[in-house]
Scaffold this active site. Sequence first.
Site, short mmCIF file in Angstrom:
data_model
loop_
_atom_site.label_atom_id
_atom_site.label_comp_id
_atom_site.label_asym_id
_atom_site.label_seq_id
_atom_site.Cartn_x
_atom_site.Cartn_y
_atom_site.Cartn_z
N GLU A 1 -10.04 5.61 2.68
CA GLU A 1 -10.86 4.54 3.24
C GLU A 1 -9.94 3.34 3.47
OE1 GLU A 1 -10.47 4.98 0.03
OE2 GLU A 1 -9.71 2.95 -0.33
N LYS B 1 0.82 -1.22 0.00
CA LYS B 1 0.00 0.00 0.00
C LYS B 1 0.85 1.27 0.00
CE LYS B 1 -4.16 -1.84 0.12
NZ LYS B 1 -5.09 -1.67 -1.02
N SER C 1 1.73 -9.52 -0.81
CA SER C 1 1.37 -8.09 -0.77
C SER C 1 1.54 -7.45 0.59
CB SER C 1 -0.06 -7.92 -1.26
OG SER C 1 -0.93 -8.69 -0.45
#
Lengths: 390, 263
Positions: free
Chosen positions: A107, A85, A374
């Site tokens: 969000e 991210k 990830s």
Amino acid sequence: MKQNGRFGQFGGFYVPEVLIPALEEMETAFYKFYKNEKFVKELDTLYKDYAGRPTPLYYATRFSELVGFKVYIKREDLLHGGAHKVNNCLGQGLLAKYMGKTKLIAETGAGQHGLATSMIGALFGMNTKIFMGAIDIERQSVNVHKMRLCGAEVISVKGGTETLKDAINEALRYWTANVADTFYLFGTACGPHPYPVIVRHFQSCIGTESRQQCLEKIGKLPDIVTACVGGGSNAIGIFSAFLEDKKVKLVGVEPAGKGIETGKHAAPLNAGNVGILHGTKMYLMQNKEGQILDTESVSAGLDYPGVGPEHCYLKDTGRANYVAMKDEDVLKIFDIFTKCEGILPALESSHSLAWVYNQKGKLPKDTTVVVNLSGRGDKDVDIVERNKIK
Amino acid sequence: MRTYKQVFTELKHPALIPFFVIGDPDFDTSLEIVKAAIDAGADVLELGIAFSDPIADGPTIQKANIRALSAGITVERAKEFIAKVKAYKDIPIGLLMYYNLIFQYGTEKFFADFAKAGTNSVLIADLSIDDVDEIYEPSRKAGLDTVFMVTPNTEIERAKKIAEKCTGFIYTVSLLGVTGGRDTLSDMIKPLISRLKSITDVPVCVGFGVSTPQHAVELAKAGADGVIIGSRIVKIIEDNLSDKAVIAKEVMKFIKEVKAALS
């Protein structure tokens, strides 16, 4: 808008009129800066010195022995914040800074995007608000705490399913009232144009590095590249560099939750149909009338009824295959992989590992598979423990 | 069928346009409330078909959507509702809804079926003028008027494009934000009405944040051709859920007050 933001029939910008100027402003800024020498240099430095890029491509020896073919792990879990991210957040955060914005909103589902946005808010000295479903706040409390430590305000979203979908609804509502000075740092390759393009671009470093590392380390491209798919940002990030390499098979893994047949899942590419939500046309979990269905997944980060429009296009064109793995398989592989490699995979990433494990005995032993890990699973240990108790 | 044009031509004051979510709190009560609104002097009705994820709406109308869905409203039943209202009185009805419901129904069929039921226009909250081609022809073919939104941050050239595509009225959003009652009118709205009046003859109806008879009067003075009141009325429903018989009376009382202020 300069572009229509379409991937075949998918994508677009289906939003209330009030948001159009903000999306246009963002599109203009993105195309102005994304190749700008100063911007690229600054972002590269941040990727390297702040986030910790490049991440290694690790050969998972024991796991490879277990499944009977060669498994390489792209270690996005080693990034600052513990997940891919941060790539997108640094990119969009820097874009916000270049645009002169002083406030960030985002969000979050699992909290990884919320945490990454909070980190970047602190880094750039921006006022940051994170919208998060009340249920997700409860199941990802460690990340919530970290967000607050970074100085972000975490807004608990009640109503609806109290998960990612509702957090996006609420963030969009807030943005409509505050478009003038607020940058909405969207977390995945979904939402209205230009977000799917922007997020893919800032996540494409995963694929670019992986491709190069494969050539250096294996001496050839991999046979299979796989990643989990919720909104689809980590998957599109790694897929993007291999799209033209037609021999490389791309496999996206969605959450089958309790099982596709039970209806309690979050796998729109496997069991949804085309619709419009959150500004984009995509495969959606919905009833016949078009009301959005509740989703279910052990992994908060994948608990979303839609999926990025580019994935929908890749599915329809057959360039990528999309499968789904159940919660029980995901929890099982979390345990197996951790004991094999001493690496805690995020429950999101465990979906793609579960698919790889499921290929045991089905693939030739010289097959090479790259798994995009990830994020790290530290945030998920309580969930894993709770599920063990059950 | 009575048209917007007839209403805006014949009325001596701005049109009073209350908004309701069809089927809130249930089908029968909702129908009684809407009938009461008509009896109290509503000139046009704006009706919403409930959607699970109404991103342009604030908490009051979100809750109304949930109530209607919980009480079993469907797109088919909404069509039935419109026909019943139309049978009660020939009053122009504008729908305000989200695109996915239309898309799943089948765009062309939706416009044709709802025109037949008595709808005058369909405003889609999450479809901007940029995608007008997706609905313009089906809408015109069905004989419906078109209505699009203009907001305070819409640039003038874009507002002109929107006005060109509006045959019914321009739904003019008074503020930057979602639906919901407000104590005072946004200071953005009066200049916006002036700007729109300088570029088009299409009626300008103002909604979002319009909550009191005084607001309606201020908008009338500023040149609005219609005032759309949603959340304030929907809140009356929410506040009286324990005694459904009272709701229609309270809605009627409020609409009469606004009507008197406007007349």
